[in-house]
Design a protein around this motif. Sequence first.
Motif, mmCIF file in Angstrom:
data_model
loop_
_atom_site.group_PDB
_atom_site.id
_atom_site.type_symbol
_atom_site.label_atom_id
_atom_site.label_comp_id
_atom_site.label_asym_id
_atom_site.label_seq_id
_atom_site.Cartn_x
_atom_site.Cartn_y
_atom_site.Cartn_z
ATOM 1 N N ALA A 278 -104.481 20.716 -25.879
ATOM 2 C CA ALA A 278 -104.602 20.019 -27.166
ATOM 3 C C ALA A 278 -103.399 20.249 -28.081
ATOM 4 O O ALA A 278 -102.816 19.280 -28.602
ATOM 5 C CB ALA A 278 -105.908 20.402 -27.852
ATOM 6 N N ALA B 100 -100.794 17.282 -29.078
ATOM 7 C CA ALA B 100 -100.693 16.932 -30.501
ATOM 8 C C ALA B 100 -99.242 16.936 -30.973
ATOM 9 O O ALA B 100 -98.865 16.140 -31.845
ATOM 10 C CB ALA B 100 -101.517 17.904 -31.342
ATOM 11 N N TYR C 25 -109.558 18.659 -30.565
ATOM 12 C CA TYR C 25 -108.554 17.710 -31.054
ATOM 13 C C TYR C 25 -108.768 17.364 -32.524
ATOM 14 O O TYR C 25 -107.809 17.076 -33.240
ATOM 15 C CB TYR C 25 -108.556 16.451 -30.176
ATOM 16 N N LYS D 286 -104.425 9.980 -33.746
ATOM 17 C CA LYS D 286 -103.892 11.046 -34.591
ATOM 18 C C LYS D 286 -103.711 10.533 -36.009
ATOM 19 O O LYS D 286 -103.058 9.501 -36.240
ATOM 20 C CB LYS D 286 -102.547 11.538 -34.051
#
Length: 305
Positions: free
Chosen positions: A226, A230, A256, A279
Amino acid sequence: MDEWLAFLDPIPSIVADEMEAFNDTKWRIEAYFPEEPDKAAVELIQSRLPSASKAKPLITKLPDEDWVVMSQQGLKPVHAGRFYVHTSANKDEVPKGSVPINIEASRAFGTGGHETTSGCLSMLDKLKCMGKRFNLIADIGTGTGLLTFAASHLWPRAYLTASDIDPVSIDVTRDNALLNGYALGSGPGQIALCVAAGTDHPIIQQRAPYDLIIANILAGPLIELAPSLARIIRGGGALILAGLLNTQAESVIGAYRKLGFRLEVRRDTGDWPCLLLVKRKRFGWQRPIRADGRTSQPPGDFGTW
């Protein structure tokens, strides 16, 4: 190929299968020889499996059949979204209007038959139907390359990166790209291949930030990866995750969410969900850094089902 296999002549085909899903303590190892192996060959293979040192090998003579052809005949075509995934045994059965992708039975995960892979294909198709456009795409744990090929068809001018921890998978992906007419290389519309544990490779890092990342692996590695994923996806970028059971979904989503992702879509196919996360832009872009390389999977288990 492991060097110790060179001591065997002829070299057998070796297959490892989990006897119970997600139980790393129970495995079945099968070695296929063209003729009955001698005691030394059996002992050599068993010496590479310390946990099986006291197990009694079972030696069985198989019928004289073309097992490759039989295995391919046993693989049913998969129709997911606009994609029709098939082997050469059913290449003449492509439904009108579908996009055929030929994936033969091979040494890597990802013939499309598992719910996780078909779920990802459907999710990619959904993104295209929503009018989404992506210029930089990464498939982490590509297996046979199937999901990369699907993304390449949907966004033919995108820069694509396909990686896997298993070098065999990258060889298989290269062969499948040639078989299906997908270009390899570093330019727009081409697929760059690399062997990497997670995101730990210069090609993956230098191409970031990505608009779309696909990771069809397992729940444990998805959680461990994760922070690395990211770092290499831009704000507003899409992340497709699969390979997890529905009982593991909340843990994966939670890992996440802490890093600024929100769940956009969840589609369950049987016990296997496919997640689309986005995101949040407010978290901004962080310069990518090298991943720590940690994963809960043993080498060779990254890859598409």
